[in-house]
Motif scaffolding. Structure first.
Motif, short mmCIF file in Angstrom:
data_model
loop_
_atom_site.label_atom_id
_atom_site.label_comp_id
_atom_site.label_asym_id
_atom_site.label_seq_id
_atom_site.Cartn_x
_atom_site.Cartn_y
_atom_site.Cartn_z
N ILE A 1 51.36 67.98 55.65
CA ILE A 1 51.41 69.14 54.27
C ILE A 1 52.86 68.67 53.95
O ILE A 1 52.64 68.81 52.61
N VAL A 2 54.06 68.54 54.20
CA VAL A 2 54.76 67.62 54.12
C VAL A 2 54.27 66.44 53.09
O VAL A 2 55.15 65.96 51.87
N VAL A 3 54.82 65.47 54.10
CA VAL A 3 53.90 64.66 52.75
C VAL A 3 53.25 64.06 51.80
O VAL A 3 53.41 64.36 50.41
N LEU A 4 51.84 65.11 52.17
CA LEU A 4 51.33 65.50 51.18
C LEU A 4 51.75 66.31 49.22
O LEU A 4 51.84 65.79 48.22
N GLU B 1 64.33 55.62 52.71
CA GLU B 1 64.71 54.58 53.22
C GLU B 1 64.04 54.15 54.11
O GLU B 1 63.19 53.29 54.23
N VAL B 2 63.55 55.15 54.58
CA VAL B 2 62.30 54.82 55.94
C VAL B 2 61.12 54.05 55.30
O VAL B 2 60.34 52.83 56.10
N VAL B 3 60.34 54.67 54.13
CA VAL B 3 59.22 53.35 53.91
C VAL B 3 59.62 52.15 53.52
O VAL B 3 59.34 51.07 53.49
N ARG B 4 60.56 52.52 53.13
CA ARG B 4 61.14 50.84 51.90
C ARG B 4 61.25 50.20 53.93
O ARG B 4 61.03 48.94 53.65
#
Length: 144
Positions: free
Chosen positions: A17-20, A136-139
């Motif tokens: 839900i947080v990501v969405l 930062e985590v995604v990159r």
């Protein structure tokens, strides 16, 4: 166990839900930034795929975009009408060779600048610390 007078605790947040929720915010921000260019996130994605994968078929574009082949045909037809792409083999029964026109390339470059601005606003040094950490985590995860 909680005592009768303890305040209720918020539920444990769902990662999904947080990501969405964040994804919807990002999409809304991108669509707003792209609107002056008369682009949507979907059209930008299709232009990016056409640019990045020369010779991609309609089936390839559908797979990459997560939409049906019929939807890709309609979208490409609209992009051709807008002068953003051309189909060098637009004949029934033959494979298509879809490429950006110079105007499509110009628009894609302008859209990439808008995307960079949204990235900076949502995930850059002045962003909310939690969102900055997500960026930062995604990159780091996808090394781009």
């Amino acid at each position: 166990m909680t005592a009768p007078n303890d305040p209720p605790q918020p539920p444990v947040p769902s990662t999904s839900i947080v990501v969405l929720t964040l994804a919807r915010r990002v999409e809304a921000e991108l669509n707003a930034a792209l609107a002056p260019l008369e682009l949507t996130v979907s059209r930008l994605g299709l232009l990016g795929h056409i640019s990045g994968v020369p010779g991609a078929s309609f089936s390839d574009l559908a797979r990459m975009s997560g939409i049906s082949v019929q939807s890709v045909h309609g979208a490409v037809k609209a992009l051709v009408a807008a002068g953003l792409v051309r189909d060098l083999n637009a004949r029934a029964g033959s494979a298509s060779t879809i490429e950006l026109t110079p105007e499509g390339t110009r628009l894609l470059d302008a859209a990439r600048q808008k995307v960079s601005e949204v990235d900076e606003r949502l995930f850059g040094p002045d962003a909310d610390p939690a969102q900055r950490k997500v960026g930062e985590v995604v990159r780091a995860t996808f090394s781009f």
